[in-house]
Design a protein around this motif. Structure first.
Motif, PDB file in Angstrom:
ATOM      1  N   VAL A   8      66.215  12.538  13.808  1.00 38.78           N
ATOM      2  CA  VAL A   8      66.995  11.318  14.080  1.00 38.78           C
ATOM      3  C   VAL A   8      66.028  10.263  14.616  1.00 38.78           C
ATOM      4  N   THR A   9      65.256   9.714  13.707  1.00 40.55           N
ATOM      5  CA  THR A   9      64.167   8.817  14.098  1.00 40.55           C
ATOM      6  C   THR A   9      64.657   7.438  14.538  1.00 40.55           C
ATOM      7  N   ASN A  10      65.889   7.079  14.186  1.00 37.84           N
ATOM      8  CA  ASN A  10      66.395   5.763  14.579  1.00 37.84           C
ATOM      9  C   ASN A  10      67.113   5.799  15.922  1.00 37.84           C
ATOM     10  N   ALA A  11      67.128   6.948  16.593  1.00 36.20           N
ATOM     11  CA  ALA A  11      67.703   7.057  17.932  1.00 36.20           C
ATOM     12  C   ALA A  11      66.604   6.902  18.979  1.00 36.20           C
ATOM     13  N   THR A  12      67.022   6.590  20.194  1.00 35.12           N
ATOM     14  CA  THR A  12      66.116   6.600  21.338  1.00 35.12           C
ATOM     15  C   THR A  12      66.221   7.965  22.007  1.00 35.12           C
ATOM     16  N   HIS A  13      65.088   8.519  22.411  1.00 32.26           N
ATOM     17  CA  HIS A  13      65.059   9.858  23.002  1.00 32.26           C
ATOM     18  C   HIS A  13      64.399   9.772  24.373  1.00 32.26           C
ATOM     19  N   ASP A  14      65.093  10.315  25.378  1.00 33.91           N
ATOM     20  CA  ASP A  14      64.625  10.215  26.759  1.00 33.91           C
ATOM     21  C   ASP A  14      64.868  11.555  27.451  1.00 33.91           C
ATOM     22  N   SER A  15      64.379  11.671  28.674  1.00 32.66           N
ATOM     23  CA  SER A  15      64.527  12.911  29.421  1.00 32.66           C
ATOM     24  C   SER A  15      64.595  12.616  30.910  1.00 32.66           C
ATOM     25  N   VAL A  16      65.349  13.427  31.633  1.00 32.66           N
ATOM     26  CA  VAL A  16      65.378  13.371  33.084  1.00 32.66           C
ATOM     27  C   VAL A  16      64.577  14.563  33.583  1.00 32.66           C
ATOM     28  N   LEU A  17      63.337  14.305  33.949  1.00 30.75           N
ATOM     29  CA  LEU A  17      62.424  15.388  34.313  1.00 30.75           C
ATOM     30  C   LEU A  17      62.832  16.034  35.632  1.00 30.75           C
ATOM     31  N   GLY A  18      62.593  17.337  35.710  1.00 26.68           N
ATOM     32  CA  GLY A  18      62.852  18.057  36.946  1.00 26.68           C
ATOM     33  C   GLY A  18      64.274  18.550  37.106  1.00 26.68           C
ATOM     34  N   TYR A  19      65.109  18.314  36.098  1.00 24.37           N
ATOM     35  CA  TYR A  19      66.506  18.746  36.170  1.00 24.37           C
ATOM     36  C   TYR A  19      66.877  19.507  34.910  1.00 24.37           C
ATOM     37  N   GLY A  20      67.904  20.350  35.039  1.00 27.74           N
ATOM     38  CA  GLY A  20      68.355  21.160  33.926  1.00 27.74           C
ATOM     39  C   GLY A  20      69.541  20.559  33.208  1.00 27.74           C
ATOM     40  N   HIS A  21      70.356  21.428  32.622  1.00 26.53           N
ATOM     41  CA  HIS A  21      71.455  21.014  31.753  1.00 26.53           C
ATOM     42  C   HIS A  21      72.473  20.124  32.466  1.00 26.53           C
ATOM     43  N   MET A  22      72.670  20.332  33.766  1.00 26.46           N
ATOM     44  CA  MET A  22      73.693  19.590  34.495  1.00 26.46           C
ATOM     45  C   MET A  22      73.122  18.359  35.205  1.00 26.46           C
ATOM     46  N   PHE A  23      72.091  17.749  34.632  1.00 26.18           N
ATOM     47  CA  PHE A  23      71.488  16.586  35.283  1.00 26.18           C
ATOM     48  C   PHE A  23      72.449  15.419  35.477  1.00 26.18           C
ATOM     49  N   PRO A  24      73.496  15.228  34.645  1.00 26.78           N
ATOM     50  CA  PRO A  24      74.397  14.100  34.933  1.00 26.78           C
ATOM     51  C   PRO A  24      75.072  14.212  36.294  1.00 26.78           C
ATOM     52  N   GLN A  25      75.346  15.451  36.741  1.00 31.20           N
ATOM     53  CA  GLN A  25      75.922  15.656  38.069  1.00 31.20           C
ATOM     54  C   GLN A  25      74.840  15.768  39.136  1.00 31.20           C
ATOM     55  N   ALA A  26      73.720  16.399  38.804  1.00 30.92           N
ATOM     56  CA  ALA A  26      72.671  16.637  39.793  1.00 30.92           C
ATOM     57  C   ALA A  26      71.843  15.392  40.078  1.00 30.92           C
ATOM     58  N   ALA A  27      71.665  14.543  39.089  1.00 31.00           N
ATOM     59  CA  ALA A  27      70.836  13.337  39.234  1.00 31.00           C
ATOM     60  C   ALA A  27      71.581  12.136  38.651  1.00 31.00           C
ATOM     61  N   PRO A  28      72.742  11.794  39.210  1.00 29.55           N
ATOM     62  CA  PRO A  28      73.545  10.721  38.609  1.00 29.55           C
ATOM     63  C   PRO A  28      72.866   9.361  38.629  1.00 29.55           C
ATOM     64  N   GLN A  29      72.129   9.054  39.699  1.00 31.67           N
ATOM     65  CA  GLN A  29      71.494   7.735  39.769  1.00 31.67           C
ATOM     66  C   GLN A  29      70.396   7.593  38.720  1.00 31.67           C
ATOM     67  N   GLN A  30      69.517   8.607  38.629  1.00 35.19           N
ATOM     68  CA  GLN A  30      68.447   8.554  37.640  1.00 35.19           C
ATOM     69  C   GLN A  30      69.017   8.498  36.224  1.00 35.19           C
ATOM     70  N   SER A  31      70.079   9.254  35.983  1.00 35.74           N
ATOM     71  CA  SER A  31      70.697   9.279  34.652  1.00 35.74           C
ATOM     72  C   SER A  31      71.321   7.932  34.314  1.00 35.74           C
ATOM     73  N   ALA A  32      72.021   7.348  35.280  1.00 33.41           N
ATOM     74  CA  ALA A  32      72.649   6.050  35.058  1.00 33.41           C
ATOM     75  C   ALA A  32      71.609   4.970  34.788  1.00 33.41           C
ATOM     76  N   GLU A  33      70.482   5.026  35.501  1.00 32.01           N
ATOM     77  CA  GLU A  33      69.433   4.025  35.288  1.00 32.01           C
ATOM     78  C   GLU A  33      68.899   4.081  33.859  1.00 32.01           C
ATOM     79  N   ARG A  34      68.727   5.283  33.312  1.00 29.13           N
ATOM     80  CA  ARG A  34      68.238   5.422  31.935  1.00 29.13           C
ATOM     81  C   ARG A  34      69.255   4.877  30.946  1.00 29.13           C
ATOM     82  N   ILE A  35      70.524   5.171  31.189  1.00 30.01           N
ATOM     83  CA  ILE A  35      71.569   4.668  30.295  1.00 30.01           C
ATOM     84  C   ILE A  35      71.647   3.150  30.354  1.00 30.01           C
ATOM     85  N   GLN A  36      71.613   2.605  31.581  1.00 27.82           N
ATOM     86  CA  GLN A  36      71.717   1.154  31.733  1.00 27.82           C
ATOM     87  C   GLN A  36      70.534   0.440  31.093  1.00 27.82           C
TER      88      GLN A  36
END
Length: 284
Positions: free
Chosen positions: A248-276
């Protein structure tokens, strides 16, 4: 009960941001992640059947897969008149969002997949082989879900039960409190899991094994897409994330380092910043 629309925050007459949650996790656990978007969007969730169908899940002998749940999502969008949706899907919710977008891309303004459950092709082939033989594939996640403690004496007992357990170890008390307050409901004198162990096990047992064939079709969609993986995820692994980025080369690909599958709950601020940051880039 009828299929609901869960309103998480924001104002009417603003664009729609719709959440599809992970298996077993009520939408309210994503409020800390979604709170920054509530000034610009009406934030809602079209929850899976586990949260509104009062009956038991279908038999595993029947021909069910996560396509069924994607169809439920599209029915909800139509029922509640949701258009130009910024769709956020976590885990199984990411796969549901992908399948819904392939069916009705015109509904979506942008698609954000948070650690979608994309297992290696060989695992998909194994599950296909098992199902062809008429037996469900061995699934440790389903077995574990079916054995979950279904009820607690109180919200506080539920909180103390989950606090510190591995999957919740890096959650803040605020997020865990949202989980136990909304993830349990009154049942007699106790609090029972809102998302039952039976439904959770059912979802784990009905994995969409054609996901790699679906991914090949994504580049043809005229919809901006963002994939975010957990840097330590054992679900959307770094290897799978690399393969998806190659497809899927036309998508943007990012990562929240240091967190596992539940990073949206574990790192909500970092995740929100990437989305924003990504959403802002679409306006440039």
């Amino acid at each position: 009960m009828p299929q609901p629309l869960i309103e998480l925050g924001g104002n009417d007459n603003t664009p729609i941001l719709s959440l599809a949650p992970a298996n077993g996790f009520v939408p309210q656990t994503y409020i800390p992640l979604l709170r920054p978007f509530m000034e610009s969007y009406k934030v809602v969730s079209t929850p899976p059947r586990a949260l509104w169908n009062e009956g038991a899940p279908p038999s595993l002998d029947a021909n069910h897969s996560w396509e069924d749940f994607a169809k439920d999502m599209l029915v909800a969008y139509e029922t509640f008149g949701l258009q130009d949706v910024v769709a956020v899907g976590h885990s199984i919710g990411g796969i549901m969002t992908i399948l819904a977008a392939l069916e009705r891309p015109e509904i979506f303004k942008a698609i954000i997949m948070l650690d979608p459950v994309i297992v290696p092709p060989e695992a998909c082939a194994y599950m296909e082989e098992q199902r062809a033989q008429g037996k469900p594939a061995h699934n440790k996640m389903a077995e574990r879900a079916s054995k979950r403690k279904p009820s607690f004496a109180s919200i506080d007992e539920a909180f103390n039960n989950f606090h510190g357990k591995s999957i919740f170890a890096d959650w803040s008390d605020e997020v865990l409190r949202l989980y136990v307050e909304h993830g349990t409901q009154p049942c007699g004198d106790e609090r029972c899991l809102t998302w039952s162990p039976e439904w959770e096990a059912f979802y784990f047992s009905t994995y969409y094994t054609q996901i790699w064939e679906a991914l090949v079709k994504l580049p043809a969609l005229d919809v901006p897409m963002l994939f975010i993986s957990g840097g330590d995820s054992d679900t959307f692994t770094p290897d799978s994330a690399r393969k998806v980025a190659e497809l899927v080369t036309n998508a943007t690909h990012d990562s929240v380092l240091g967190y596992g599958h539940m990073f949206p709950q574990a790192a909500p601020q970092q995740s929100a910043e990437r989305i924003q940051k990504w959403l802002d880039s679409l306006l440039v």
